[in-house]
Design a protein around this motif. Structure first.
Motif, PDB file in Angstrom:
ATOM      1  N   ALA A  11      27.669 -25.105  -0.871  1.00  0.00           N
ATOM      2  CA  ALA A  11      27.272 -24.530   0.978  1.00  0.00           C
ATOM      3  C   ALA A  11      27.006 -24.684   1.207  1.00  0.00           C
ATOM      4  CB  ALA A  11      25.592 -24.553   0.156  1.00  0.00           C
ATOM      5  N   ALA A  12      27.568 -26.770   1.292  1.00  0.00           N
ATOM      6  CA  ALA A  12      28.193 -27.354   2.414  1.00  0.00           C
ATOM      7  C   ALA A  12      28.777 -27.363   3.414  1.00  0.00           C
ATOM      8  CB  ALA A  12      27.244 -28.844   1.999  1.00  0.00           C
ATOM      9  N   GLN A  13      30.161 -26.912   2.611  1.00  0.00           N
ATOM     10  CA  GLN A  13      31.707 -26.902   2.879  1.00  0.00           C
ATOM     11  C   GLN A  13      31.665 -25.717   4.045  1.00  0.00           C
ATOM     12  OE1 GLN A  13      33.071 -29.492   1.949  1.00  0.00           O
ATOM     13  NE2 GLN A  13      31.169 -29.235   1.112  1.00  0.00           N
ATOM     14  N   PRO A  14      32.165 -25.919   5.562  1.00  0.00           N
ATOM     15  CA  PRO A  14      32.456 -24.918   6.564  1.00  0.00           C
ATOM     16  C   PRO A  14      33.637 -23.765   6.036  1.00  0.00           C
ATOM     17  CG  PRO A  14      33.508 -27.334   7.406  1.00  0.00           C
ATOM     18  CD  PRO A  14      33.114 -27.489   5.724  1.00  0.00           C
ATOM     19  N   LEU A  15      33.323 -22.852   6.371  1.00  0.00           N
ATOM     20  CA  LEU A  15      33.988 -21.706   5.856  1.00  0.00           C
ATOM     21  C   LEU A  15      35.001 -22.355   6.516  1.00  0.00           C
ATOM     22  CD1 LEU A  15      33.712 -18.655   5.744  1.00  0.00           C
ATOM     23  CD2 LEU A  15      33.656 -18.347   7.790  1.00  0.00           C
ATOM     24  N   ASN A  16      35.696 -22.324   7.112  1.00  0.00           N
ATOM     25  CA  ASN A  16      36.841 -22.305   7.327  1.00  0.00           C
ATOM     26  C   ASN A  16      37.687 -23.147   7.123  1.00  0.00           C
ATOM     27  OD1 ASN A  16      36.197 -24.517   8.841  1.00  0.00           O
ATOM     28  ND2 ASN A  16      36.460 -24.173  11.285  1.00  0.00           N
ATOM     29  N   LYS A  17      37.026 -24.572   5.731  1.00  0.00           N
ATOM     30  CA  LYS A  17      37.326 -25.135   5.183  1.00  0.00           C
ATOM     31  C   LYS A  17      38.714 -24.111   4.045  1.00  0.00           C
ATOM     32  CE  LYS A  17      37.339 -29.587   2.525  1.00  0.00           C
ATOM     33  NZ  LYS A  17      36.005 -30.596   2.593  1.00  0.00           N
ATOM     34  N   TYR A  18      38.085 -23.297   3.756  1.00  0.00           N
ATOM     35  CA  TYR A  18      38.516 -22.370   2.280  1.00  0.00           C
ATOM     36  C   TYR A  18      38.874 -21.338   2.775  1.00  0.00           C
ATOM     37  CZ  TYR A  18      36.295 -26.637   0.345  1.00  0.00           C
ATOM     38  OH  TYR A  18      36.000 -28.345  -0.687  1.00  0.00           O
ATOM     39  N   VAL A  19      38.884 -20.689   3.402  1.00  0.00           N
ATOM     40  CA  VAL A  19      38.746 -19.182   4.156  1.00  0.00           C
ATOM     41  C   VAL A  19      39.105 -19.059   5.126  1.00  0.00           C
ATOM     42  CG1 VAL A  19      37.629 -16.587   4.391  1.00  0.00           C
ATOM     43  CG2 VAL A  19      36.552 -18.629   2.303  1.00  0.00           C
ATOM     44  N   SER A  20      40.620 -17.977   5.685  1.00  0.00           N
ATOM     45  CA  SER A  20      40.911 -17.956   6.771  1.00  0.00           C
ATOM     46  C   SER A  20      40.985 -16.362   7.168  1.00  0.00           C
ATOM     47  CB  SER A  20      42.637 -18.280   7.309  1.00  0.00           C
ATOM     48  OG  SER A  20      42.964 -17.566   6.210  1.00  0.00           O
ATOM     49  N   ALA A  21      40.916 -16.067   8.977  1.00  0.00           N
ATOM     50  CA  ALA A  21      41.088 -14.790   8.742  1.00  0.00           C
ATOM     51  C   ALA A  21      42.230 -13.889   8.466  1.00  0.00           C
ATOM     52  CB  ALA A  21      41.190 -14.540  10.577  1.00  0.00           C
ATOM     53  N   ASP A  22      42.840 -14.682   8.442  1.00  0.00           N
ATOM     54  CA  ASP A  22      44.359 -13.884   7.534  1.00  0.00           C
ATOM     55  C   ASP A  22      44.031 -13.781   5.609  1.00  0.00           C
ATOM     56  OD1 ASP A  22      45.722 -12.783   9.706  1.00  0.00           O
ATOM     57  OD2 ASP A  22      47.235 -15.230   8.916  1.00  0.00           O
ATOM     58  N   ASP A  23      43.084 -14.579   5.292  1.00  0.00           N
ATOM     59  CA  ASP A  23      42.855 -14.261   4.206  1.00  0.00           C
ATOM     60  C   ASP A  23      41.998 -13.562   3.908  1.00  0.00           C
ATOM     61  OD1 ASP A  23      43.836 -16.364   2.623  1.00  0.00           O
ATOM     62  OD2 ASP A  23      42.141 -17.996   3.567  1.00  0.00           O
ATOM     63  N   LEU A  24      40.861 -12.606   4.438  1.00  0.00           N
ATOM     64  CA  LEU A  24      40.066 -11.918   4.593  1.00  0.00           C
ATOM     65  C   LEU A  24      40.659 -10.598   4.880  1.00  0.00           C
ATOM     66  CD1 LEU A  24      36.906 -13.664   6.622  1.00  0.00           C
ATOM     67  CD2 LEU A  24      36.973 -13.139   4.105  1.00  0.00           C
ATOM     68  N   GLN A  25      41.684 -10.589   6.155  1.00  0.00           N
ATOM     69  CA  GLN A  25      42.114  -8.985   5.770  1.00  0.00           C
ATOM     70  C   GLN A  25      43.064  -8.675   5.153  1.00  0.00           C
ATOM     71  OE1 GLN A  25      42.761  -7.849   8.982  1.00  0.00           O
ATOM     72  NE2 GLN A  25      41.700  -8.679  10.436  1.00  0.00           N
ATOM     73  N   HIS A  26      43.554  -9.845   4.542  1.00  0.00           N
ATOM     74  CA  HIS A  26      44.317  -9.609   3.066  1.00  0.00           C
ATOM     75  C   HIS A  26      43.601  -9.288   1.892  1.00  0.00           C
ATOM     76  CE1 HIS A  26      48.686 -10.844   3.953  1.00  0.00           C
ATOM     77  NE2 HIS A  26      47.937 -12.352   4.189  1.00  0.00           N
ATOM     78  N   LEU A  27      42.459  -9.583   1.135  1.00  0.00           N
ATOM     79  CA  LEU A  27      41.119  -8.672   0.884  1.00  0.00           C
ATOM     80  C   LEU A  27      41.131  -7.557   0.761  1.00  0.00           C
ATOM     81  CD1 LEU A  27      38.964 -10.008  -1.625  1.00  0.00           C
ATOM     82  CD2 LEU A  27      37.611 -10.256   0.549  1.00  0.00           C
ATOM     83  N   ILE A  28      40.611  -7.546   2.164  1.00  0.00           N
ATOM     84  CA  ILE A  28      39.905  -6.163   2.521  1.00  0.00           C
ATOM     85  C   ILE A  28      41.423  -5.078   2.599  1.00  0.00           C
ATOM     86  CG2 ILE A  28      39.122  -4.209   4.505  1.00  0.00           C
ATOM     87  CD1 ILE A  28      36.842  -6.440   2.725  1.00  0.00           C
ATOM     88  N   ASN A  29      42.293  -5.167   3.412  1.00  0.00           N
ATOM     89  CA  ASN A  29      43.121  -3.897   3.023  1.00  0.00           C
ATOM     90  C   ASN A  29      44.149  -4.729   1.675  1.00  0.00           C
ATOM     91  OD1 ASN A  29      43.740  -4.348   6.080  1.00  0.00           O
ATOM     92  ND2 ASN A  29      44.792  -5.598   5.998  1.00  0.00           N
ATOM     93  N   ASP A  30      44.365  -5.385   0.343  1.00  0.00           N
ATOM     94  CA  ASP A  30      45.204  -5.322  -0.335  1.00  0.00           C
ATOM     95  C   ASP A  30      44.138  -4.960  -1.916  1.00  0.00           C
ATOM     96  OD1 ASP A  30      47.379  -6.567   1.288  1.00  0.00           O
ATOM     97  OD2 ASP A  30      47.352  -8.314   0.279  1.00  0.00           O
TER      98      ASP A  30
END
Length: 345
Positions: free
Chosen positions: A48-67
């Motif tokens: 919970a203390a880790q920043p979002l952009n350390k592990y997840v990028s916008a491209d990761d979310l795009q692939h998750l939703i699309n694929d």
């Protein structure tokens, strides 16, 4: 003479690598079982203390939703679940005792009525839908035609000689004009009813005030709001081979398949993800989770609920085998074997 050290060596069983591995496996399983809950909470707190952009990028979310979502059709299992759940909800016995007002609050209807009534374009659309709709005019034409035709047929059959004379006159008219009287009647009704509907619509739009339109909506809602929700079943069919629910589900599926493959939807999804990520990329995982009402208390409850699964996994054969394989690989290292004074099998 035997020394005490020699005596101790004789009394103590030789400890082999295999027996040591077995003892460590049992210890690790017991330790993990006891520490499973605090470990899961500590793991969540660290994550919970880790920043979002350390592990997840916008491209990761795009692939998750699309694929994972958009590129995949609904499975037959999900489609069946949708149909079964809709059937359960629509035909549940509780609907017989719950009024429509349970679904829509009076204040919502009043707000909608005020909005429609205070916007000329929306008000005119409503009036056109209620009064000037061509479909409604067509239905009214057919209704009047069948009523007049039924009246004429019934009257002529009972009129005796006069009825036969009128039928003869009808036949003569059709031969002379080369027109079917039924067709002529429908054309007349259709033309005049549509003209009347247009006049009524024009008068309504000219004379109905904002308040009157709002009252029309509110009074219409007042007439139906106390009816049970089960009244909606009257507009549905539950017959095998002609199920409204199957038609609804098929329509949802058709719309979903059309939209999920649409470049238009992909463009909107991509833009939405970029907007969301730009707003939250610097947030911690805890902040992102909090927007979904996931906090430490929720994770503690989830951890407690999952403990039986974790305990079973720790005691499972596959987990035990992996621990044993890992420890055996550790003790098989030459440096470890040379540094330990164990008897090997």
């Amino acid at each position: 003479m035997q020394t005490s050290k020699d005596s101790q060596n004789l009394d103590t069983p030789a400890l082999t690598i295999d027996s040591l591995v077995d003892a460590q496996v049992a210890f690790m399983q017991q330790w993990l079982r006891q520490q499973a809950e605090p470990l899961s909470i500590e793991a969540w707190q660290w994550f919970a203390a880790q920043p979002l952009n350390k592990y997840v990028s916008a491209d990761d979310l795009q692939h998750l939703i699309n694929d994972w979502l958009l590129n995949q059709p609904m499975t037959d299992v999900i489609r069946k679940d949708i149909r079964d759940i809709l059937h359960t909800i629509i035909y549940h016995p509780v609907n017989d005792n719950v009024p429509l007002s349970e679904l829509v609050d009076d204040t919502q209807v009043q707000t909608l009525a005020n909005y429609v009534g205070s916007h000329e374009q929306q008000r005119n659309i409503l009036i056109h839908t209620l009064v000037g709709n061509e479909t409604f005019a067509d239905l009214l034409t057919q209704t009047l035609y069948h009523a007049i035709n039924d009246f004429m047929e019934t009257t002529l059959d009972k009129a005796g000689a006069a009825g036969k004379l009128m039928k003869f006159g009808r036949s003569s008219f059709e031969k002379a004009t080369n027109r079917n009287l039924d067709e002529k009647l429908q054309t007349y009704l259709h033309r005049n009813i549509k003209d009347l509907a247009r006049r009524a619509e024009a008068n309504a739009q000219e004379h109905l005030s904002n308040d009157e339109v709002a009252r029309l909506l509110v009074s219409g809602w007042a007439r139906i709001k106390d009816q049970p929700i089960s009244q909606l079943q009257n507009y549905l069919s539950d017959e095998p081979g002609n199920s409204s629910i199957e038609h609804i589900e098929a329509s949802i599926q058709q719309s979903y398949n059309r939209l999920r493959m649409s470049p238009y939807l992909h463009s909107l999804v991509s833009a939405s993800i970029d907007t969301w990520y730009a707003n939250h990329q610097g947030d911690s995982m805890a902040t992102v989770a909090a927007s979904l009402y996931i906090d430490d208390q929720a994770m503690t409850q989830l951890s407690t609920a999952l403990l039986p699964v974790v305990h079973d996994a720790i005691e499972s054969e596959w987990f035990t085998a992996h621990i044993r394989e890992m420890l055996q690989a550790f003790y098989a290292q030459p440096a470890i074997k040379e540094g330990l004074m164990f008897n090997n099998k």
